[in-house]
Scaffold this active site. Structure first.
Site, short mmCIF file in Angstrom:
data_model
loop_
_atom_site.label_atom_id
_atom_site.label_comp_id
_atom_site.label_asym_id
_atom_site.label_seq_id
_atom_site.Cartn_x
_atom_site.Cartn_y
_atom_site.Cartn_z
N ASP A 82 0.82 -1.22 0.00
CA ASP A 82 0.00 0.00 0.00
C ASP A 82 0.85 1.26 0.00
OD1 ASP A 82 0.78 -0.65 2.72
OD2 ASP A 82 -0.62 0.89 3.41
N ASP A 143 7.67 4.14 -1.39
CA ASP A 143 7.32 3.59 -0.07
C ASP A 143 6.01 2.83 -0.22
OD1 ASP A 143 6.95 3.05 2.59
OD2 ASP A 143 6.55 5.11 3.18
N GLU A 177 0.09 -1.22 5.66
CA GLU A 177 1.15 -0.80 6.57
C GLU A 177 1.06 0.68 6.88
OE1 GLU A 177 5.23 0.68 7.70
OE2 GLU A 177 3.92 1.29 6.06
#
Length: 410
Positions: A82, A143, A177
Site C-alpha cells: 500500500d 514507499d 502498513e
C-alpha cells in the site's frame, strides 16, 4: 532498463493507496488486491514455490527452497504494497531523469511544480545518476513499491540462477502498513522464517533496528452551538477548544522541531464545527519511559479541559500502536552485523540510524519474528516530491543477495 526499474515503473502505476477507517475492514481498500494478484502471478511465473495469496486479508507469501544441505536460518524478506493516504496514489506518472545535473527538476511545467535542490539539498548527492520522480500531482509510491520491486528482482535472480547457493528464503507482501495495520492478520507460523528483514527504508545504506514507541489518540470534543448573536456565556466552540488543547502540549515536542531520538506529539487531522470537533493525534518516543510520560501528559491535558469546561467535554480514545523493536533485535545482532558486512563488501557505507516512524518489522519482532529494516533508496516519502535513485535500487538488490550469501556461508 534494469529489471528492478522495469518492475518498479509497472508497480507504481497500480493504485494501492490505503485509508484510515474505523469500520474494521481489512484491507482498508479493495484496490490493494490488484497488486497482490499481480505479484502472486509473477512469483509463480519466476518459479517460486508455495505461492499463496490470502484472499481474505490480501497477504502474498512465497518460498524459494534451499539448494544447500547445510542447515542455515530461514530468512524472510517483507515489503508492503500500500501507499500513504497523505497524497493521491491514483494515476501515478513516474518520470525518469537520466544523468541528473544537480539542479532543480521541473516535475510539472503546467502546474509550476518544481523539485527544488535548495529545498531538498540531499538530491545533489545524486548528480550524474538517474532518478525517478513524480509528475507533481501524486506521490511516487517508492514507499514501499521500491521494496517490493527489489525483493521480486532478488527472487527472480535466485530462481533463475540455481548455481547461487542459499538457504530457504521466504517472501511476503503486506497491505495496510501505512495505516498501522500491516501485520494485523500476518500468519507468522505460515511464514515460517527464523529471522526477517523488511525492505522499507530510505537512503542507500540505511539499516535500522530501533524505532519509535507509538500510540494513536482520537479526541472527540463536544461544544455547544448557539447563534453568535446570542452566544455570550452560552457558546462553547469545539474548534477553539481543540486549539486550546493543542496549546497545553509542549510546543518544542512538535515533529517540525524534532529529530533523531526526540519524540513528539503530532496533530495529524482536525475536523469539526462549533458543536463537535474530532482531532487525531500520534504520540511517539524511542525511550519507553518518555513515551509513557507523553501519554500521561496527553491524558492530563484532557482531564484539565474536562475540569475546566465540564465532564465529558473531551473524550479520549488512546491506544498503543507498536513498540521499539530494539529489545527484540539485540539478542540477534547477527542480523545487523551481517547486513553491515553485506553493505561493506559492496562498497556501501552502512548508516545505522533509528527509524523516526515504524515498520511492519517492529510489530513482527514482538510477534516472535525478529525483523530489522533495510533501505530501499527512496527519499521524501508520502509526497509529490518523492524520488528514488535507479542505481540505489540496483544496489539494494545486490545487498539482499549478499545477505543471503553470507548466511549460506556461515
Amino acid at each position: 532498463m534494469s529489471e528492478v526499474v522495469e518492475r518498479f515503473l509497472r508497480y507504481v502505476k497500480i493504485d494501492t493507496q490505503s485509508e484510515e477507517k474505523d469500520d474494521g475492514r481489512f484491507p482498508s481498500t479493495e484496490k490493494q488486491k490488484n497488486l497482490a494478484l499481480v505479484l502472486k502471478r509473477e512469483l509463480e511465473e519466476i518459479g517460486a514455490e508455495e505461492v499463496f495469496y490470502d484472499e481474505r486479508y490480501c497477504y502474498v507469501y512465497a518460498t524459494i527452497p534451499a539448494n544447500i544441505e547445510k542447515k542455515v536460518p530461514v530468512l524472510g524478506f517483507i515489503a508492503h504494497m500500500d501507499t500513504s493516504p497523505a497524497v493521491s496514489g491514483t494515476n501515478v506518472k513516474p518520470q525518469l531523469v537520466k544523468n541528473y545535473d544537480g539542479k532543480d527538476i521541473v516535475l510539472n511545467k503546467k502546474e509550476k511544480i518544481v523539485l527544488s535542490a535548495d529545498a531538498f539539498p540531499e538530491i545533489r548527492e545524486y548528480t550524474g545518476k538517474d532518478l525517478i520522480v513524480t509528475d507533481g500531482t501524486t506521490l511516487l509510491g517508492a514507499d514501499d513499491k521500491a521494496g517490493v520491486s527489489e525483493i521480486m528482482t532478488m527472487a527472480a535472480f535466485l530462481c533463475k540462477n540455481k548455481n547461487v547457493k542459499h538457504g530457504k528464503i521466504r517472501i511476503a507482501f503486506t497491505p495496510d502498513e501505512e495505516v498501522g495495520a500491516g501485520v494485523d492478520y500476518f500468519d507468522v507460523e505460515r511464514f515460517g522464517a527464523d529471522f526477517a528483514y523488511t525492505v522499507d527504508g530510505g537512503k542507500l545504506g540505511e539499516l535500522e533496528y530501533e524505532n519509535f514507541n507509538a500510540a494513536g489518540a482520537k479526541l472527540t470534543i463536544h461544544g455547544c452551538s448557539v447563534h453568535p448573536g446570542d452566544a455570550k456565556n452560552k457558546m462553547r466552540n469545539a474548534i477553539l477548544l481543540a486549539q486550546e488543547f493543542q496549546s497545553l502540549l509542549p510546543v518544542e515536542q512538535n515533529p517540525m522541531y524534532t529529530e533523531k531520538y526526540e519524540g513528539f506529539f503530532h496533530l495529524d487531522a482536525l475536523n469539526g464545527t462549533v458543536e463537535k470537533a474530532v482531532a487525531d493525534y500520534i504520540i511517539r518516543d524511542h525511550d519507553k519511559e518518555k513515551f509513557e510520560e507523553k501519554k500521561k501528559k496527553f491524558l492530563a491535558a484532557a482531564a484539565f479541559m474536562n475540569e475546566k469546561y465540564g465532564a465529558g467535554t473531551i473524550e479520549v480514545n488512546l491506544k498503543d500502536s507498536y513498540y521499539n523493536m530494539k529489545e527484540k533485535i539485540e539478542p540477534h545482532m547477527h542480523l545487523i552485523e551481517n547486513a553491515k558486512k553485506a553493505m561493506e563488501e559492496l562498497g556501501i557505507r552502512p548508516i545505522v540510524t533509528p527509524i523516526r516512524g515504524g515498520t511492519d518489522g517492529a510489530r513482527l519482532s514482538f510477534m516472535g519474528l525478529p525483523c530489522p529494516n533495510l533501505c530501499t533508496g527512496g527519499h521524501n516519502f508520502h509526497g509529490k516530491y518523492e524520488y528514488i535513485c535507479v542505481q540505489s535500487m540496483e544496489k539494494v538488490v545486490e545487498i539482499l543477495l549478499k545477505i543471503i550469501e553470507i548466511y549460506a556461508e556461515q
